[in-house]
Enzyme design. Structure first.
Site, short mmCIF file in Angstrom:
data_model
loop_
_atom_site.label_atom_id
_atom_site.label_comp_id
_atom_site.label_asym_id
_atom_site.label_seq_id
_atom_site.Cartn_x
_atom_site.Cartn_y
_atom_site.Cartn_z
N ASN A 65 0.82 -1.21 0.00
CA ASN A 65 0.00 0.00 0.00
C ASN A 65 0.85 1.26 0.00
O ASN A 65 0.42 2.31 -0.48
CB ASN A 65 -0.92 0.00 1.22
CG ASN A 65 -2.00 -1.05 1.13
OD1 ASN A 65 -2.80 -1.06 0.21
ND2 ASN A 65 -2.03 -1.97 2.09
N ARG A 119 4.85 1.21 -0.18
CA ARG A 119 6.11 1.13 -0.91
C ARG A 119 6.19 -0.17 -1.70
O ARG A 119 5.31 -1.02 -1.61
CB ARG A 119 7.30 1.20 0.07
CG ARG A 119 7.42 2.47 0.86
CD ARG A 119 8.58 2.37 1.83
NE ARG A 119 8.43 1.26 2.75
CZ ARG A 119 9.36 0.84 3.61
NH1 ARG A 119 10.53 1.46 3.64
NH2 ARG A 119 9.14 -0.18 4.42
N ASP A 173 -1.30 -10.82 -0.85
CA ASP A 173 -0.16 -10.76 0.06
C ASP A 173 -0.37 -11.68 1.25
O ASP A 173 0.56 -12.37 1.70
CB ASP A 173 0.10 -9.32 0.52
CG ASP A 173 -1.12 -8.67 1.15
OD1 ASP A 173 -2.27 -9.08 0.87
OD2 ASP A 173 -0.94 -7.71 1.93
#
EC number: 2.7.1.33
Length: 244
Positions: free
Chosen positions: A9, A11, A96
């Site tokens: 969200n 980097r 993720d």
């Protein structure tokens, strides 16, 4: 060699692997994506595959521009994973979180596993010893907690992460640090205690950008690895190759 890329969200993190060994890790901003990947591929010219897991708003085309140099793979819900997904809404489970669950399943077989990812949000993902993904929890991460106190009040300042001097904050600044940091730690320890009370043969994996900051503050014994998602990406891709 494999280049894994985690688009978060906030980097982007990337790593180059040779087999199971990490050769180098990179962190950069989203607007630097194409420039940074180009430099990585110039340095590691033997990279044959680019593996991407993304929860951020990066267009696929940004990665597909490198198809002339290597094979590009986007992990999705349709890929094969080493666990049974028992989430009530499996299509809404972040890729993720699925990759982290896969990494925990492969690295720690025949155990109950709780993966805690402390980033923009903090996520808790539980995979039982029979390799069933059961779910977990999502709550605001450290930075979001600081920002919400500032954005939704009239007078509280916006602070950056700092260890509180005491659990008793003797100023507004110290009270905010105590509330955010200690509250965060108590939350994590509370979740861990609840899982421990209900499951034996148990391991906790702590990862994410704030993992190193949190690891020494938790009372519970954990396996801390801030790069566990990148390593899990590599493991998940290898599993996919072997089981497709």
């Amino acid at each position: 060699m494999i280049l894994t890329v985690d688009v978060g969200n906030t980097r982007i993190k990337a790593a180059v692997f040779e087999g199971g060994t990490v050769l180098e890790i990179f962190t950069f901003e989203k607007n630097e994506l194409e420039k940074k990947i180009k430099k990585i591929l110039e340095k590691f010219q033997k990279c044959s595959d680019l593996v991407v897991a993304s929860v951020g708003n990066i267009e696929k085309q940004s990665f597909l521009t490198f198809e002339k140099d290597l094979k590009v793979h986007f992990l999705t819900h349709e890929d094969v994973f080493p666990f049974t997904n028992k989430y009530a809404t499996p299509k809404t489970l972040g890729i993720d979180r699925m990759v982290l669950a896969a990494g925990a399943t492969l690295k720690f077989p025949k155990q109950n596993r709780l993966v805690i990812d402390a980033g923009t949000c903090i996520t808790y993902d539980f995979i039982d010893e029979n390799d069933n993904y059961l779910g977990g929890a999502i709550s605001p991460g450290l930075r979001l907690r600081y920002e919400s106190l500032h954005n939704f009040t009239a007078r509280l300042p916006l602070l950056t992460l700092e260890s509180p001097d005491s659990y008793i904050g003797d100023s507004t600044k110290q009270a905010i640090h105590s509330g955010v940091v200690n509250g965060f730690v108590y939350e994590i320890d509370g979740f861990i205690d609840e899982y421990r009370a209900n499951f034996s043969n148990f391991i906790i994996i702590l990862t994410g950008g704030d993992a190193d900051f949190l690891a020494k503050r938790l009372k519970n014994t954990i396996f801390a690895n801030s790069n566990f998602l990148l390593e899990s990406l590599n493991q998940t891709f290898q599993y996919k190759i072997d089981n497709d």
